[in-house]
Design a protein around this motif. Structure first.
Motif, mmCIF file in Angstrom:
data_model
loop_
_atom_site.group_PDB
_atom_site.id
_atom_site.type_symbol
_atom_site.label_atom_id
_atom_site.label_comp_id
_atom_site.label_asym_id
_atom_site.label_seq_id
_atom_site.Cartn_x
_atom_site.Cartn_y
_atom_site.Cartn_z
ATOM 1 N N ALA A 143 -1.012 -24.042 -10.635
ATOM 2 C CA ALA A 143 -0.346 -23.185 -9.856
ATOM 3 C C ALA A 143 0.822 -23.618 -9.067
ATOM 4 N N LEU A 153 3.306 -21.582 -6.472
ATOM 5 C CA LEU A 153 3.817 -20.471 -5.555
ATOM 6 C C LEU A 153 5.070 -20.494 -4.967
ATOM 7 N N SER A 179 6.118 -14.998 -5.730
ATOM 8 C CA SER A 179 5.660 -14.934 -7.024
ATOM 9 C C SER A 179 4.808 -16.398 -7.269
ATOM 10 N N ILE A 180 3.941 -16.284 -8.253
ATOM 11 C CA ILE A 180 3.076 -17.432 -8.573
ATOM 12 C C ILE A 180 3.062 -17.433 -10.070
ATOM 13 N N SER A 220 4.115 -11.590 -9.698
ATOM 14 C CA SER A 220 5.020 -11.234 -8.504
ATOM 15 C C SER A 220 4.728 -10.036 -7.824
#
Length: 644
Positions: free
Chosen positions: A270, A272, A276-277, A298
């Motif tokens: 992940a 971030l 947003s990720i 997002s």
């Protein structure tokens, strides 16, 4: 003995201090340390309890910590207890070892620029923990039965019944928080650790581990965090839930439809950045389906999910099992209203490829699908799908207009098994062979029945080397050619083979009009005209069945017929007038009917010739036969058997 003597001295000293110590000086020293550590104004509105022995502490009742001239305090506490260090106390130094907050009410207000009412506290901790800064007098706080109220321009959340311990560095550089709290009616076990607390406070990169476990979902993150211009997190994210549907409801998201979204698991790398990720190396499982790929989520005022996934096998049955096109009994279209709320909750852009796709009783081979949902409009595209032994391509669009679904579909099935295709798509089980089907359809409605009523468009089917089951046209025509008035017999059995089949239909407001329907075999030919009602699921059509002439020009025979009734069990019967006219002995009777004098006399005879056997009319009432003596002139001579 020296140890016992030392303890005795300490006890005597504490007893003496409990009498001689200035309570005001102790209280002032403790308040000063709290202000120094938190960077907030410390206001005491209630009583103050001070104890030196046997316990060394100062308890403040009804206190508040607030930022400068703020009206509402950032922290209100029913009872704040500062436990004191024992040895410094003997030397008349007042140092806080740790603090306990009973029923604190924590208020966090975050502005759009990222500042909050707790910024002074964070700045104070950062200043005192950096090298060369002031030493912290205490580094542990325990919260009991607390409440946290968080607000920002887009969210308002509340945590209740907080029991948690906080520890920031006094010697080491780490920070840890461990405990439990209630959120949206669920108990959550939480733990958080920051490897370099000083770097994290300064917005620099630091290690971060977080775990959250509740009944709806379990989340874990192991990676790094930084917060210079905006929040940045990188690491491994895992999630697990027994019911993704319940987890989505818990976090405030409306799950689509009412089927599926059960067991869920995710593991991914992940990243971030702000709202947003991005997830890479995704391994996701949902309802027994597994896929790999990348995903992006997002939430910048509107939620958006993008994904590109690949799977070995996908079963979509759980997600369409609650979509019922037909009502109970499988006769009428369902009038149950569509639930279109899911079309407005999130924007979606997804690409999915699978080696095998299952949809109800249908199984597709290698399939490439695309789904785009934006502004309440859903567009599905099938780049290529191996289905019914052939290939399917097409698009399907749904736009929401209040409670109305506006649907457009353009689909092509190339070289498919007609029996499987017609059975799955239309519930028709009387067609075999292979063929190509093209459909361009539009409809609007709030239920499947509403869509059927408004259906417009066209459909074309080209088939080869198959059969229509339920009747044998060639055998029927040959029998009627020899003996036109032999009765229909049991013609609703067998099958009619064909070498070529052409069907061109035009749809208008739910009525399908046959523009060109032809079924040909080496020995026979059928052509149809008329209409079929999609809402009523009924035929109203006429046709002509032709027995082709032999090579010597003999044996040709045309028989008009009618098809009426429901799609799944229509009535098919020949035109009686044409049969009578073909019979040399009975044709004169048809003309005699026009004569009023003989009309009644011959009616019963004609009915006997043209009525199907009673075996085909289980519901027909028995008619009284006309005695032969009443109509001697109407008796038709027996027909000679014709040669084939």
């Amino acid at each position: 003995m020296p140890i016992v003597a030392l303890l005795g001295v300490v006890v005597i000293g504490l007893l003496a201090m409990s009498w001689l110590l200035s309570r005001d000086a102790l209280r002032n020293a403790v308040e000063a340390q709290i202000r120094s550590v938190t960077g907030l104004d410390f206001v005491v509105n209630g009583a103050v309890d001070i104890s030196v022995f046997p316990g060394s502490y100062v308890s403040f009742h009804d206190v508040g910590l607030k930022n400068g001239g703020a009206i509402d305090p950032a922290l209100s506490v029913d009872v704040l207890t500062a436990n004191l260090r024992l040895l410094p106390l003997l030397l008349q130094r007042f140092e806080i070892a740790d603090m306990v907050m009973l029923r604190p009410r924590i208020r966090v207000v975050r502005e759009a620029n990222g500042d909050s009412n707790w910024s002074p506290f964070i700045e104070s901790i950062a200043r005192k923990t950096k090298p060369g800064g002031e030493q912290l007098s205490f580094s542990e706080i325990r919260i009991q039965d607390g409440l946290l109220d968080y607000r920002d321009p887009h969210n308002h959340e509340r945590l209740n019944d907080i029991d948690i311990a906080l520890a920031w560095p006094s010697i080491s550089r780490s920070f840890a928080a461990t405990g439990q709290f209630d959120w949206r009616g669920e108990r959550v076990d939480a733990s958080l650790s920051v490897s370099d607390f000083l770097a994290a406070l300064a917005g620099e990169r630091s290690g971060l581990k977080a775990r959250f476990a509740s009944a709806p979902v379990k989340l874990a993150f192991d990676g790094n965090i930084a917060n210079k211009a905006s929040l940045v997190m990188e690491g491994t994210l895992t999630a697990d839930s027994l019911s993704l549907r319940n987890a989505l409801r818990w976090v405030g998201q409306a799950p689509p439809g009412s089927g599926g979204f059960g067991r869920f698991a995710l593991k991914a790398r992940a990243s971030l950045v702000g709202p947003s990720i991005a997830l890479t190396n995704v391994n996701v499982e949902l309802d027994g389906n597994s896929a790999e790929g990348v995903m992006t989520y997002s939430n910048s005022g509107r939620q958006t999910l993008q994904a590109t996934l690949a799977a070995g096998a996908i079963d979509f049955t759980p997600y369409i099992s609650t979509v019922r096109l037909l009502a109970s009994g499988q006769r009428d279209w369902s009038r149950q209203l569509f639930d279109l709320d899911a079309l407005s909750s999130v924007d979606l852009d997804m690409r999915l490829s699978a080696a095998k796709v299952t949809v109800g009783s249908s199984t597709l081979g290698r399939t490439a699908l695309g789904a785009n949902l934006r502004g309440g409009a859903l567009a599905l595209s099938v780049g290529e799908a191996q289905v019914y032994g052939g290939i399917a391509r097409g698009s399907f669009n749904i736009a929401r207009l209040d409670t109305i679904a506006d649907i457009k579909a353009q689909v092509q099935f190339s070289d498919v098994d007609l029996q499987a295709c017609a059975s799955d798509l239309f519930g028709v089980n009387k067609l075999t062979g292979r063929g190509t089907l093209n459909m361009m359809l539009e409809a609007s409605g709030s239920s499947p029945f509403g869509l059927a009523q408004s259906l417009d468009g066209s459909a074309t089917l080209i088939g080869q080397d198959g059969a229509i089951t339920g009747f044998n046209v060639e055998q029927l025509l040959k029998r009627l050619e020899r003996r036109p008035l032999s009765g229909a017999g049991n013609f609703r059995s067998g099958s009619t083979p064909f070498s070529n089949l052409v069907m061109q239909l035009k749809f208008n407001d739910g009525i399908a009009t046959a523009q060109d329907i032809r079924i040909e075999s080496p020995t026979s030919k059928l052509s149809l005209t008329g209409t079929a009602s999609v809402p009523a699921r009924e035929y109203d059509m006429k046709g002509t069945a032709s027995l082709k002439a032999a090579a010597n020009g003999t044996g040709g025979f045309d028989l008009p017929f009618v098809i009426q009734g429901p799609w799944d069990d229509p009535l098919i019967f020949p035109d009686p007038e044409s049969l009578i006219r073909r019979s040399p002995g009975a044709a004169p009777l048809l003309d005699a009917v026009k004569d009023r004098k003989t009309k009644d006399a011959v009616r019963s005879v004609i009915e006997r010739f043209t009525t199907a056997p009673k075996a085909l009319q289980p519901d027909a009432e028995k008619k009284d036969e006309v005695p032969a003596a009443t109509a001697p002139a109407a008796t038709a001579p027996a027909e000679p058997e014709k040669a084939n």
